[in-house]
Scaffold this motif. Structure first.
Motif, short mmCIF file in Angstrom:
data_model
loop_
_atom_site.label_atom_id
_atom_site.label_comp_id
_atom_site.label_asym_id
_atom_site.label_seq_id
_atom_site.Cartn_x
_atom_site.Cartn_y
_atom_site.Cartn_z
N LYS A 35 0.83 -1.21 0.00
CA LYS A 35 0.00 0.00 0.00
C LYS A 35 0.86 1.25 0.00
O LYS A 35 0.54 2.26 -0.66
N SER A 36 1.98 1.18 0.73
CA SER A 36 2.91 2.32 0.75
C SER A 36 3.51 2.54 -0.64
O SER A 36 3.69 3.68 -1.08
N ALA A 37 3.80 1.43 -1.36
CA ALA A 37 4.36 1.53 -2.71
C ALA A 37 3.37 2.19 -3.65
O ALA A 37 3.75 3.00 -4.52
N LEU A 38 2.08 1.89 -3.48
CA LEU A 38 1.06 2.52 -4.33
C LEU A 38 0.93 4.00 -4.00
O LEU A 38 0.71 4.84 -4.89
N ASP A 39 1.04 4.33 -2.71
CA ASP A 39 1.00 5.75 -2.33
C ASP A 39 2.16 6.50 -2.97
O ASP A 39 1.98 7.61 -3.49
N ASP A 40 3.36 5.90 -2.90
CA ASP A 40 4.53 6.55 -3.50
C ASP A 40 4.37 6.69 -5.01
O ASP A 40 4.82 7.66 -5.61
N LEU A 41 3.73 5.68 -5.63
CA LEU A 41 3.53 5.71 -7.08
C LEU A 41 2.69 6.92 -7.48
O LEU A 41 2.96 7.57 -8.49
N GLU A 42 1.69 7.21 -6.68
CA GLU A 42 0.87 8.39 -6.96
C GLU A 42 1.66 9.68 -6.81
O GLU A 42 1.33 10.69 -7.43
N ALA A 43 2.71 9.60 -6.00
CA ALA A 43 3.60 10.77 -5.81
C ALA A 43 4.76 10.75 -6.81
O ALA A 43 5.77 11.42 -6.60
N LYS A 44 4.63 9.94 -7.86
CA LYS A 44 5.61 9.83 -8.95
C LYS A 44 6.89 9.12 -8.53
O LYS A 44 7.92 9.25 -9.19
N ASP A 45 6.83 8.36 -7.44
CA ASP A 45 8.00 7.60 -6.98
C ASP A 45 7.70 6.11 -7.17
O ASP A 45 6.85 5.55 -6.47
N ASN A 46 8.39 5.47 -8.11
CA ASN A 46 8.11 4.05 -8.38
C ASN A 46 9.18 3.12 -7.84
O ASN A 46 9.31 1.97 -8.28
N SER A 47 9.99 3.62 -6.88
CA SER A 47 11.09 2.80 -6.38
C SER A 47 10.58 1.56 -5.64
O SER A 47 11.08 0.45 -5.85
N LYS A 48 9.59 1.72 -4.78
CA LYS A 48 9.08 0.57 -4.01
C LYS A 48 8.35 -0.42 -4.93
O LYS A 48 8.51 -1.63 -4.79
N ILE A 49 7.59 0.09 -5.86
CA ILE A 49 6.84 -0.80 -6.76
C ILE A 49 7.81 -1.58 -7.65
O ILE A 49 7.57 -2.74 -8.01
N ASN A 50 8.96 -0.95 -7.97
CA ASN A 50 9.97 -1.65 -8.75
C ASN A 50 10.67 -2.72 -7.93
O ASN A 50 11.12 -3.73 -8.47
N GLU A 51 10.81 -2.50 -6.63
CA GLU A 51 11.39 -3.53 -5.76
C GLU A 51 10.49 -4.78 -5.76
O GLU A 51 10.97 -5.90 -5.81
N ILE A 52 9.19 -4.54 -5.69
CA ILE A 52 8.26 -5.68 -5.75
C ILE A 52 8.36 -6.36 -7.11
O ILE A 52 8.33 -7.61 -7.22
N ALA A 53 8.49 -5.57 -8.17
CA ALA A 53 8.63 -6.14 -9.52
C ALA A 53 9.86 -7.02 -9.62
O ALA A 53 9.84 -8.08 -10.27
N ASN A 54 10.95 -6.59 -8.95
CA ASN A 54 12.17 -7.41 -8.95
C ASN A 54 11.90 -8.79 -8.36
O ASN A 54 12.38 -9.80 -8.85
#
Length: 635
Positions: A66-85
């Motif tokens: 959920k935090s990764a999705l929040d960051d994504l809305e703030a134009k930060d995809n670092s956490k979502i990319n970690e999950i993608a890894n």
């Protein structure tokens, strides 16, 4: 201990993509506690100390997503990319997300699919779609995965094109493993019918290469056939693709067989020539050795040793080549055997009386008939694929009628090329001779049609034989006559009435034909004419051997240059110049004609399993030959 290292710190916006191997990875599971997580112990067949640790781990992971999705809305995809890894790791990698965490991730994404509708989430979504072996997930996680795909493509339809491409690329899986692939395809083909256009392209794009494994080819075709059961709009495209690929295999196999035969023949010729040369060389050496000193003899012996080594190497290379070709032929044969067995069995299920009554069977057969006319018939010279039509047309009497009418139409159509007419007549004759399910009425009908056409042809064009021009002008006539003779050799017992009278007045008909100026015994296939001559003599219909002998004598005189006054019809011509003009027939034209006349599409199969499948529909020459010839004639 914190579940994630430095989670309060922001990662720079220009973080490397999930595929960057140099980027430091965040371990979701390993850093939760000093001992192995209970959830992972359960997956490994162990029991955890308590469920509290597992619940804590899942809760932490859920908050991180959920935090990764929040960051994504703030134009930060670092956490979502970690999950993608973590998602992109191979299935066997212990650091890949566990099925339980995959389920949590999919639950959250399904409820927040609009939040990943951004270019910054593209890599992440692709890692979800390309999750390796997703179809092997435990049932709870699998259901969530399928549910998410449906929500994603329904909410953001542009993703369906990527999803469908991935699903079809996995058609090399065994059909039982691809059940969920078909479920998704069926769902979205109903939801988005226009997607048929690009799915059609993917079917061709991902078809395995003919050099791929037999297993992949069979699996892919099996899944294509399954696709046609719920997407009838793609039936023609699918069958067209399958037929094209089988023809490619069939032609390559025939080329390999021909090439090996040629190489073997050349090898024998070279060996014979080599032996002769070596004898001459030896005698020559003996003559020269008497005038040379001992050093010369030593040099000569060394040269002989080198030659022997070269010969040995050449033999080894030839043996290796023959072995390689033989293995390739075996591989191609196995592929053809498996594919044709699979395809014919599948089509046979489509041609039941019930399906014929509903009209579905008729549609399938019409598709196959069209592909036969456009793909199979024009191809020189397939050995096996034509048996699809041979076997399947015999499933129902009306299908045999339809196939016969198709062949007759092509054989005598004024709009078809001469080569295609001849080819169709070869199919017609071979089919009537070999198809065991044909009725007497069908056989007599075709024979009656051929005799009528041949009679008219002789009446209208026999005078042309004495006019200038090669005998290739009449190759349509010879093809029709040869087909009828071939049919007669196999089906002679059918052509007698109960009182012994010949149907279509074949006794009078054959007598008229063999003495016509066309001299068909000379220009039709020699083996067929010889067998025809034996049978007609035994049945007291006609005596052909005198004419055959005269034809052979004419050929011999032609070889020695003494046949310039012989007309093509076999008679003697007063004017030598006329004889020369009428016998003009280039070697290339004659060879092409001989090749066409020597093609019998339904000669015995050499594919073991498929031959067994076709057996009940097929007439072996040995079963009708009587005392005329052994079973070897089928080979």
């Amino acid at each position: 201990m914190m579940a994630f290292e430095n989670t309060s710190k922001r990662v720079p916006q220009d973080l490397a993509s999930p595929q960057d191997p140099k980027k430091r990875k965040v371990e979701f599971v390993k850093e939760v506690t000093l001992h192995q997580l209970p959830a992972e112990k359960e997956e490994a067949g162990e029991s955890g100390p308590s469920s509290d640790d597992s619940d804590f781990s899942i809760a932490m992971f859920s908050r991180y997503v959920k935090s990764a999705l929040d960051d994504l809305e703030a134009k930060d995809n670092s956490k979502i990319n970690e999950i993608a890894n973590q998602l992109s790791l191979p299935a066997k990698n212990p650091n890949r997300l566990s099925p339980q965490k995959v389920g949590i991730l999919l639950d959250i994404l399904s409820n927040n699919v609009n939040r990943v509708e951004t270019s910054k989430a593209t890599n992440f979504l692709q890692s979800v779609l390309n999750f390796e072996k997703w179809w092997e997930l435990p049932l709870p996680a699998l259901a969530k995965y399928i549910g998410f795909i449906k929500i994603l493509c329904s909410s953001i339809p542009k993703w369906w094109q990527d999803v469908s491409m991935i699903l079809i690329s996995n058609f090399t899986l065994a059909p039982e493993k691809a059940a969920n692939h078909h479920a998704l395809l069926q769902y979205f083909l109903r939801m988005i019918p226009t997607s048929i256009s690009f799915i059609d392209l993917y079917l061709a794009r991902f078809f395995p290469n003919k050099n791929d494994t037999r297993e992949k080819l069979v699996h892919y075709i099996s899944n294509l056939l399954r696709l046609t059961t719920y997407c009838r709009e793609l039936r023609f495209q699918v069958w067209s693709l399958i037929v094209e690929k089988i023809i490619s295999l069939d032609v390559e196999l025939q080329n390999e067989l021909d090439e090996m035969d040629d190489d073997v023949e050349e090898g024998f010729d070279e060996a014979e020539d080599g032996d002769g040369d070596s004898d001459d060389d030896e005698s020559s050496d003996e003559e020269t050795d008497g005038n040379n000193n001992d050093d010369s003899k030593v040099d000569s012996d060394d040269d002989d040793d080198d030659d022997d080594d070269d010969d040995g190497n050449n033999i080894e290379e030839e043996e290796e080549y023959v072995k390689e070709v033989s293995l390739n032929i075996k591989d191609l044969t196995n592929k053809m055997d498996s594919i044709l067995t699979l395809v014919s069995g599948a089509i046979a299920k489509e041609l039941t009386p019930e399906n014929m009554e509903s009209g579905d069977g008729v549609v399938v057969f019409n598709i196959l008939t069209t592909l036969f006319k456009t793909h199979i018939l024009p191809t020189y010279f397939t050995k096996s694929i034509q048996y699809i039509m041979f076997m399947l047309s015999q499933q129902q009497p009306e299908l045999m009628d339809s196939f016969l009418v198709t062949l007759i139409d092509i054989s005598f159509s004024p709009n078809e090329t001469a080569e295609k007419k001849i080819k169709s007549l070869q199919y017609l004759g071979s089919y009537i001779a070999r198809a065991s399910k044909l009725s007497r009425t069908q056989i007599i009908f075709v024979a009656s049609y051929l005799t009528s056409w041949l009679n008219r042809y002789v009446i209208e064009r026999e005078t042309e034989v004495d006019e200038p021009g090669g005998m290739d002008r009449f190759k349509h006539f010879y093809a029709a006559f040869q087909s009828l003779c071939y049919i007669f050799c196999f089906r002679r017992s059918v052509f007698r009435d109960l009182d012994g009278t010949w149907e279509c007045e074949l006794d009078k008909f054959f007598q008229r034909m063999i003495i016509s100026k066309f001299n068909p015994l000379k220009y039709c296939n020699e083996n067929v004419m010889l067998m025809f001559a034996r049978i007609t003599q035994h049945e007291d219909i006609a005596y052909c051997f005198t004419i055959i002998e005269n034809n052979n004598n004419e050929r011999l005189r032609g070889i020695t240059g003494k046949a310039s006054t012989d007309t093509p019809g076999g008679s003697r011509e007063k004017s030598p110049s006329v004889g020369v003009r009428t016998s003009a027939w280039s070697l290339a034209t004659r060879q092409q004609f001989i090749d066409l006349q020597s093609y019998f599409p339904f000669d015995p199969l050499f594919l073991k399993n498929y031959k067994h499948m076709v057996q009940e529909y097929y007439i072996e020459w040995s079963s009708v030959a009587g005392d005329y010839e052994s079973d070897d004639s089928d080979d």
